[in-house]
Design a protein around this motif. Structure first.
Motif, PDB file in Angstrom:
ATOM      1  N   TRP A   1       0.811  -1.225   0.000  1.00  0.00           N
ATOM      2  CA  TRP A   1       0.000   0.000   0.000  1.00  0.00           C
ATOM      3  C   TRP A   1       0.841   1.270   0.000  1.00  0.00           C
ATOM      4  N   ASP A   2       2.159   1.183  -0.152  1.00  0.00           N
ATOM      5  CA  ASP A   2       2.976   2.370   0.105  1.00  0.00           C
ATOM      6  C   ASP A   2       3.505   3.057  -1.149  1.00  0.00           C
ATOM      7  N   GLY A   3       2.894   2.809  -2.310  1.00  0.00           N
ATOM      8  CA  GLY A   3       3.308   3.551  -3.488  1.00  0.00           C
ATOM      9  C   GLY A   3       3.018   2.832  -4.786  1.00  0.00           C
ATOM     10  N   GLN A   4       3.106   3.575  -5.885  1.00  0.00           N
ATOM     11  CA  GLN A   4       2.860   3.035  -7.219  1.00  0.00           C
ATOM     12  C   GLN A   4       4.192   2.704  -7.885  1.00  0.00           C
ATOM     13  N   VAL A   5       4.250   1.552  -8.555  1.00  0.00           N
ATOM     14  CA  VAL A   5       5.474   1.051  -9.189  1.00  0.00           C
ATOM     15  C   VAL A   5       5.192   0.835 -10.673  1.00  0.00           C
ATOM     16  N   ALA A   6       6.180   1.116 -11.504  1.00  0.00           N
ATOM     17  CA  ALA A   6       5.975   1.100 -12.954  1.00  0.00           C
ATOM     18  C   ALA A   6       5.651  -0.286 -13.494  1.00  0.00           C
ATOM     19  N   THR A   7       6.224  -1.335 -12.896  1.00  0.00           N
ATOM     20  CA  THR A   7       5.936  -2.676 -13.405  1.00  0.00           C
ATOM     21  C   THR A   7       4.465  -3.037 -13.206  1.00  0.00           C
ATOM     22  N   GLU A   8       3.926  -2.732 -12.037  1.00  0.00           N
ATOM     23  CA  GLU A   8       2.502  -2.967 -11.808  1.00  0.00           C
ATOM     24  C   GLU A   8       1.651  -2.083 -12.713  1.00  0.00           C
ATOM     25  N   ALA A   9       2.101  -0.840 -12.903  1.00  0.00           N
ATOM     26  CA  ALA A   9       1.366   0.060 -13.790  1.00  0.00           C
ATOM     27  C   ALA A   9       1.330  -0.475 -15.219  1.00  0.00           C
TER      28      ALA A   9
ATOM     29  N   PRO B   1      13.986  18.503 -10.387  1.00  0.00           N
ATOM     30  CA  PRO B   1      14.406  19.383 -11.501  1.00  0.00           C
ATOM     31  C   PRO B   1      15.389  18.735 -12.461  1.00  0.00           C
ATOM     32  N   ASP B   2      16.186  17.755 -11.981  1.00  0.00           N
ATOM     33  CA  ASP B   2      17.160  17.124 -12.872  1.00  0.00           C
ATOM     34  C   ASP B   2      16.583  15.942 -13.642  1.00  0.00           C
ATOM     35  N   GLY B   3      15.270  15.701 -13.491  1.00  0.00           N
ATOM     36  CA  GLY B   3      14.619  14.618 -14.232  1.00  0.00           C
ATOM     37  C   GLY B   3      14.385  13.361 -13.430  1.00  0.00           C
ATOM     38  N   PHE B   4      14.962  13.254 -12.238  1.00  0.00           N
ATOM     39  CA  PHE B   4      14.800  12.059 -11.415  1.00  0.00           C
ATOM     40  C   PHE B   4      13.335  11.862 -11.049  1.00  0.00           C
ATOM     41  N   ILE B   5      12.846  10.626 -11.193  1.00  0.00           N
ATOM     42  CA  ILE B   5      11.503  10.246 -10.756  1.00  0.00           C
ATOM     43  C   ILE B   5      11.639   9.071  -9.803  1.00  0.00           C
ATOM     44  N   ASP B   6      10.975   9.177  -8.657  1.00  0.00           N
ATOM     45  CA  ASP B   6      11.097   8.138  -7.638  1.00  0.00           C
ATOM     46  C   ASP B   6      10.475   6.829  -8.105  1.00  0.00           C
ATOM     47  N   TRP B   7      11.077   5.740  -7.668  1.00  0.00           N
ATOM     48  CA  TRP B   7      10.645   4.388  -8.041  1.00  0.00           C
ATOM     49  C   TRP B   7       9.250   4.073  -7.521  1.00  0.00           C
ATOM     50  N   LYS B   8       8.899   4.628  -6.333  1.00  0.00           N
ATOM     51  CA  LYS B   8       7.623   4.241  -5.712  1.00  0.00           C
ATOM     52  C   LYS B   8       7.048   5.386  -4.872  1.00  0.00           C
ATOM     53  N   PRO B   9       6.531   6.425  -5.505  1.00  0.00           N
ATOM     54  CA  PRO B   9       5.895   7.501  -4.733  1.00  0.00           C
ATOM     55  C   PRO B   9       4.554   7.044  -4.162  1.00  0.00           C
ATOM     56  N   GLY B  10       4.299   7.425  -2.892  1.00  0.00           N
ATOM     57  CA  GLY B  10       3.090   6.971  -2.228  1.00  0.00           C
ATOM     58  C   GLY B  10       2.160   8.098  -1.843  1.00  0.00           C
ATOM     59  N   LEU B  11       0.934   7.727  -1.499  1.00  0.00           N
ATOM     60  CA  LEU B  11      -0.116   8.691  -1.191  1.00  0.00           C
ATOM     61  C   LEU B  11       0.108   9.405   0.132  1.00  0.00           C
ATOM     62  N   ALA B  12       0.988   8.873   0.991  1.00  0.00           N
ATOM     63  CA  ALA B  12       1.322   9.557   2.248  1.00  0.00           C
ATOM     64  C   ALA B  12       2.662  10.263   2.150  1.00  0.00           C
ATOM     65  N   GLY B  13       3.165  10.457   0.957  1.00  0.00           N
ATOM     66  CA  GLY B  13       4.453  11.106   0.769  1.00  0.00           C
ATOM     67  C   GLY B  13       5.624  10.147   0.828  1.00  0.00           C
TER      68      GLY B  13
END
Length: 804
Positions: free
Chosen positions: A307-315, A343-355
């Protein structure tokens, strides 16, 4: 919309939760229910929950008795579906709504509707009809049975003001059952609210109820009253029907398959919660079941990994399934990733709804997913919105932190980042794995993902008329293509990992073993050069100050002594691993110091020849030429390696770590990679093979849907068994892959894309937004809402439009 007629013996997945498309959900306290058509204590048609593990069990069910059949004594209660006059059948199922029909007593027909009104309240309506020729008096008892956590209270009758209700206490909740009209019952074995209906022949009566769970009886009653205030519920149920009218209806000629695909859409959509201040669009969680959904911290920050974030493979698996029914949900997932982009383009592997943040770099699949969304929506504005961020994210992958040798072919940082935790070559947490350092290898899967990203970005830039971006993207793609081509091995008919520094795939072998401190004379030469791997095993929590000295010669013949320091070892539960930073053409001696006799150490060279499913992914990316694609097809279809009875497993069945159930080894069928490989087979024209792969995985899924009433996270590759979590969002029936294999893509009520032939034996019919497409072999029949019919007999890709 289709009306079903499913029984307890059919494929079922009946979790019930608030639908994020109809209103916000509570990420920190999301109460999820499940309908069981039989069984339990007492046996009943029951709605149950665990309130996110705040109780041992909570059940809601109805009992019936015919008051007029035995004047001398009260008739028995009818609760067990086995005693019903007609069996329970499921007729409708959506994320937040279920409808069943049954006859508990002769000539008494019941339609039971269950509705997750929000994250804290579940409601229901019983429509009870007398279909006989005589008047009937029917007593209906609504029971709520709570098995609370320690210190809690079972359900019992309470009166607040003029309202009779049942309340209990478990954890921080006081559930309250409120029903329309009735008072507390004193004639049933379970806490109940009762109502007696006098029904003339042909007459219908109703029972409405709500069970809400908040911190006090007063709050729960107020929440229940708020749901009652939304009556007439017909308007609410019509909204549910309307929002689900866009779900594609798939008819395959096999009733079980049809149900499985319909439940796949239901489960896929049910996995969305939110939004929150941290992610302003709803996001998916991995499994929405009664045991999940509660955060002790109160904000979701302590939710488990599911429950702690969205991951690209599941997406990648989920978004193509939900896009036809909920395109804005799918677009929102991409927007969430871009909203947390640095700003440098980095996107987190698993951003979650609680930060929550994982702090690893996201798997490079986002442009590929965005292009898939476009293929189903043709929303050019969406691509224009997300393209700049996706382009910057792609380029971030080529920074020195990720492309350590700066050759244009980045490396993974960790097996978890690759989403292949149980990789036999690189898993550093399991004693059965080789435990090599994945940062020292270049991997066909990562190169395939990046190549596919480049191709998707090229397609987007051309669509948006941004020609200046194409040359740079093409150069990136060509570098990746050339590198992957060199990873090919004719002897195995597969791509392989290569060492990061010399780009070859040497076999490995044991050099020395021993207990405690080890000093071994090796005196061996290696061509190609070898990388030294150290594995030490000892007591569970020990982290000894182990160091290693390697004496030998490098690739240029220069003598060296390399020291591996204690800080270079990675320890996990008594298992320590480290790899040499240098390559060796000759190893003379290895010394392992700082260990007691409690530790056993193996010194070996890294083996890059072990085979797993990710080595096949260049097929999905469109990288191999026809000859190598045919060789890969034969490799995939080899039953001694990948072509197992219930899908393609994690690793080759010939690998020493292979375990079909993924227990104490690597194996099992995981749908992200099976989906990709199925798509690759289709793209290279191997539709029959893709159809057979779908049949394999569907057999496993139907087994769990019939016997466990759920999809699973993964499936045993050799036996009928589900693995991992229930109703995991990527473990659902492969509806998108099925439609791709059949060659049908419906864009709107006026536009359809067709390609290829239907490789399945039965005619396949898809109904979506008023369009019906039937396909048998190479013949397709398209019927638009205007009633215009178009027959297509060509297998070439073509668009069919209704211009009327």
């Amino acid at each position: 919309m289709r009306t079903w007629n499913l029984t307890a013996d059919d494929p079922l997945a009946l979790r019930l939760a608030a639908d994020v498309r109809l209103g916000p959900t509570d990420y920190a306290d999301d109460q999820i229910w499940e309908l069981t058509l039989a069984g339990g204590d007492p046996p009943a048609l029951a709605l149950r929950t665990a309130y996110g593990l705040r109780c041992r069990d909570a059940r809601l069910f109805a009992s019936f008795r015919d008051v007029g059949t035995a004047p001398a004594a009260a008739p028995p209660f009818v609760t067990d579906p086995k005693d019903f006059a007609a069996p329970v059948t499921l007729t409708k199922f959506y994320v937040s709504y279920l409808e069943v029909r049954y006859s508990p007593l002769p000539a008494i027909q019941v339609v039971a509707e269950y509705w997750a009104a929000d994250s804290h309240a579940v409601a229901g309506r019983l429509t009870i009809a007398n279909e006989g020729s005589m008047p009937r008096t029917v007593a209906v008892h609504l029971s709520s049975v709570l098995r609370p956590s320690e210190g809690g209270e079972v359900m019992g009758p309470v009166k607040i003001g003029d309202t009779n209700l049942l309340t209990g206490k478990t954890g921080n909740l006081v559930p309250a059952l409120v029903a329309e009209g009735p008072g507390p019952a004193d004639v049933t074995p379970w806490p109940s609210l009762s109502r007696t209906l006098e029904l003339a022949p042909g007459e219908t009566g109703y029972c409405h109820w709500v069970q809400a769970a908040r911190a006090s009886a007063e709050e729960s009653l107020a929440a229940a009253r708020a749901v009652f205030a939304r009556r007439p519920w017909e308007a609410e149920f019509s909204k549910i029907e309307l929002v689900n009218a866009s779900n594609p209806e798939i008819e395959t000629g096999d009733r079980d398959w049809d149900a499985a695909f319909a439940f796949a859409h239901k489960v896929s959509l049910a996995c969305y919660v939110g939004p929150t201040s941290h992610l302003t669009h709803p996001s998916f969680i991995f499994t929405r079941i009664p045991e999940r959904g509660y955060s002790r911290a109160g904000d979701g920050s302590d939710h488990p990994w599911q429950w702690d974030g969205q991951v690209a493979t599941e997406a990648y698996v989920n978004l193509p399934i939900i896009t036809p029914a909920a395109p804005e949900l799918a677009k929102g997932v991409i927007r969430n990733w871009l909203a947390v982009q640095a700003p440098d383009g980095f996107i987190d592997w698993k951003p979650g709804l609680a930060g929550q943040r994982n702090r690893a770099l996201c798997i490079p699949l986002l442009a590929s997913i965005a292009w898939q969304i476009y293929e189903h929506t043709e929303d050019r504005d969406f691509l224009a919105e997300v393209y700049p961020g996706l382009r910057q994210f792609f380029e971030h992958w080529f920074r020195p932190k990720y492309d350590r040798d700066q050759d244009g072919v980045p490396e993974w940082t960790h097996t978890i980042q690759s989403a292949f935790d149980s990789n036999p070559s690189f898993d550093r947490f399991s004693r059965w794995a080789q435990a090599a350092d994945i940062t020292q290898a270049e991997s066909p899967d990562l190169a395939a993902y990046l190549y596919r990203e480049a191709q998707s970005l090229i397609a987007i830039s051309q669509l948006l008329n941004i020609p200046d971006d194409v040359p740079g993207l093409s150069r990136r793609a060509e570098t990746l293509r050339a590198a992957v081509a060199k990873m090919w091995n004719d002897a195995t008919g597969s791509y392989h990992y290569v060492d990061r520094d010399h780009h070859e795939s040497p076999t490995g072998g044991v050099l020395a073993q021993g207990r405690g401190e080890v000093s071994a004379e090796i005196n061996r030469r290696f061509a190609p050069s070898a990388r030294v791997l150290i594995r030490s095993y000892g007591p569970g929590e020990a982290r000894p100050p182990v160091s290693v000295a390697i004496h030998g010669r490098g690739r240029r013949g220069r003598r060296r002594i390399e020291t591996i320091k204690p800080s270079h070892f990675q320890w996990y539960w008594g298992m320590g691993t480290a790899s040499s930073e240098k390559l060796y053409a000759e190893i003379e001696r290895v010394e392992v110091n700082g260990l007691t006799d409690e530790f056993e150490t193996t010194v070996s060279t890294t083996d890059y020849t072990r085979q797993d499913q990710t080595l096949l992914l260049p097929l999905w990316a469109g990288l191999p030429d026809r000859g190598r694609a045919e060789a890969l097809r034969k490799t995939i279809l080899d039953p001694e390696r990948y072509w197992r009875p219930y899908g393609i497993p994690n690793c080759s069945a010939q690998d020493p770590a292979y375990r079909p159930d993924n227990r104490d080894g690597s194996g099992g069928v995981w749908m992200m990679w099976n989906t990709m490989l199925g798509e690759g087979l289709v793209e290279y024209g191997y539709r029959d093979e893709a159809a057979e792969l779908i049949r394999h995985v569907m057999a496993a899924m139907l087994h769990t849907l019939k016997n466990e009433k759920t999809f699973r996270e993964a499936y045993n590759s050799d036996a009928l068994e589900g693995l991992g979590d229930r109703d995991y969002l990527w473990g659902v029936a492969p509806a998108y892959l099925f439609l791709k294999t059949v060659g049908i893509r419906i864009i709107s009520s006026r536009k359809v894309w067709l390609t290829g032939r239907n490789p399945f034996p039965n005619t396949v019919t898809i109904r979506y937004r008023g369009v019906s497409v039937s396909k048998s072999g190479s013949t397709s029949v398209v019927v638009f809402p205007s009633e215009r019919e178009v027959v297509v007999t060509s297998v070439a890709e073509q668009m069919v439009e209704d211009n009327m």
